[in-house]
Design a protein around this motif. Structure first.
Motif, mmCIF file in Angstrom:
data_model
loop_
_atom_site.group_PDB
_atom_site.id
_atom_site.type_symbol
_atom_site.label_atom_id
_atom_site.label_comp_id
_atom_site.label_asym_id
_atom_site.label_seq_id
_atom_site.Cartn_x
_atom_site.Cartn_y
_atom_site.Cartn_z
ATOM 1 N N THR A 248 0.834 -1.197 0.000
ATOM 2 C CA THR A 248 0.000 0.000 0.000
ATOM 3 C C THR A 248 0.875 1.255 0.000
ATOM 4 O O THR A 248 2.017 1.242 0.444
ATOM 5 N N GLY A 249 0.299 2.342 -0.517
ATOM 6 C CA GLY A 249 1.020 3.603 -0.550
ATOM 7 C C GLY A 249 2.317 3.496 -1.327
ATOM 8 O O GLY A 249 3.360 3.977 -0.878
ATOM 9 N N TYR B 52 -2.384 2.908 -4.457
ATOM 10 C CA TYR B 52 -2.048 4.329 -4.387
ATOM 11 C C TYR B 52 -3.349 5.107 -4.279
ATOM 12 O O TYR B 52 -4.429 4.585 -4.592
ATOM 13 N N ALA C 209 1.154 2.573 3.579
ATOM 14 C CA ALA C 209 0.514 3.872 3.400
ATOM 15 C C ALA C 209 0.442 4.643 4.717
ATOM 16 O O ALA C 209 0.076 4.095 5.757
#
Length: 254
Positions: free
Chosen positions: A12-13, A37, A92
């Motif tokens: 994630t992120g 994202y 993230a």
């Protein structure tokens, strides 16, 4: 021999910073990679393009981790592309620096939603898929040295990173019976978009570097090796662990 050959890794992120470096690093070790994202379309496309240029396979899935539906969507789309989830990297996070006494409620809430609630939803979705698959897995969360020390302008951020560390400790217990390992990485000060403005002050940067035994601030790539290790079979008996990746900063605070 590539350490992650045949594995599917979700990050994630991952359109920039640590997430980007980890996604590309895992692909170089043979993994198929799905990245999440939120808004940086160009960044996400660049990550996929770089992985594919190295003859790897990758997809990018847009979603706000603060939305519980984004977690199930990310996992489902990764499975549709690559059939399974072997490794999940929760990366993230946001850190909008702000003083404590006049912290806007919306800043506190958004930081909690992204960093802590988002981690919970994402890890839960990945874990459910791993349990259904029946062959175990590895979950890695990017906590922070901030889980262990305070920050004057991070009173909203440090509790979320302590929470992420605690989440990995508890899920290590909850998921051990399913052969799912859960570990946390605690980066020190890593040069990313999150802190580039804060570190633009040359004097402050020199002072921070002087406190680090290895003599420099961290780079996103410094998290690749530790992540690959925890994702790989080399760490098959490692769960509930917390690994500092900080150049020795934490042990040099006196």
């Amino acid at each position: 021999m590539m350490l992650l050959a045949g594995k599917t890794v979700l990050v994630t992120g991952a359109s920039a910073g640590i997430g980007r470096a980890v996604a590309i690093g895992c692909a170089r070790q043979g993994a198929q990679v799905a990245i999440n994202y939120n808004s940086d379309v160009a960044g996400a496309e660049a990550v996929v393009a770089e992985i594919e240029a190295g003859r790897g396979q990758a997809i990018a899935v847009r979603g706000d981790v603060a939305d519980p539906a984004a977690a199930t969507d990310f996992v489902e789309r990764a499975v549709a592309a690559f059939d399974k989830v072997d490794v999940f990297v929760n990366n993230a996070g946001i850190c909008p620096f702000h003083a404590f006494l006049d912290m806007p409620a919306e800043t506190l809430e958004r930081t909690m939603q992204v960093n802590l609630h988002g981690a919970y939803y994402m890890v839960q979705a990945a874990a459910n898929r791993m349990v259904a698959q029946g062959h175990g897995g590895s979950i890695i969360a990017m906590s922070s040295i901030s889980a262990l020390v305070g920050g004057e302008f991070q009173t909203h951020y440090t509790p979320t990173k302590a929470g992420v560390l605690s989440l990995m400790q508890s899920t290590a217990i909850a998921l051990g019976k399913h052969r799912i390992r859960c570990n946390a990485l605690l980066p020190g000060t890593i040069l990313t978009d999150i802190n580039k403005d804060d570190l633009a002050d040359a004097m402050k940067r020199r002072q921070m570097e002087a406190r680090i035994p290895l003599g420099r601030l961290g780079r996103p790539e410094d998290l690749v090796g530790p992540t690959v290790f925890l994702a790989s079979d080399l760490a098959e008996y490692v769960t509930g662990a917390a690994l500092l990746v900080d150049g020795g900063a934490f042990v040099n605070l006196q």
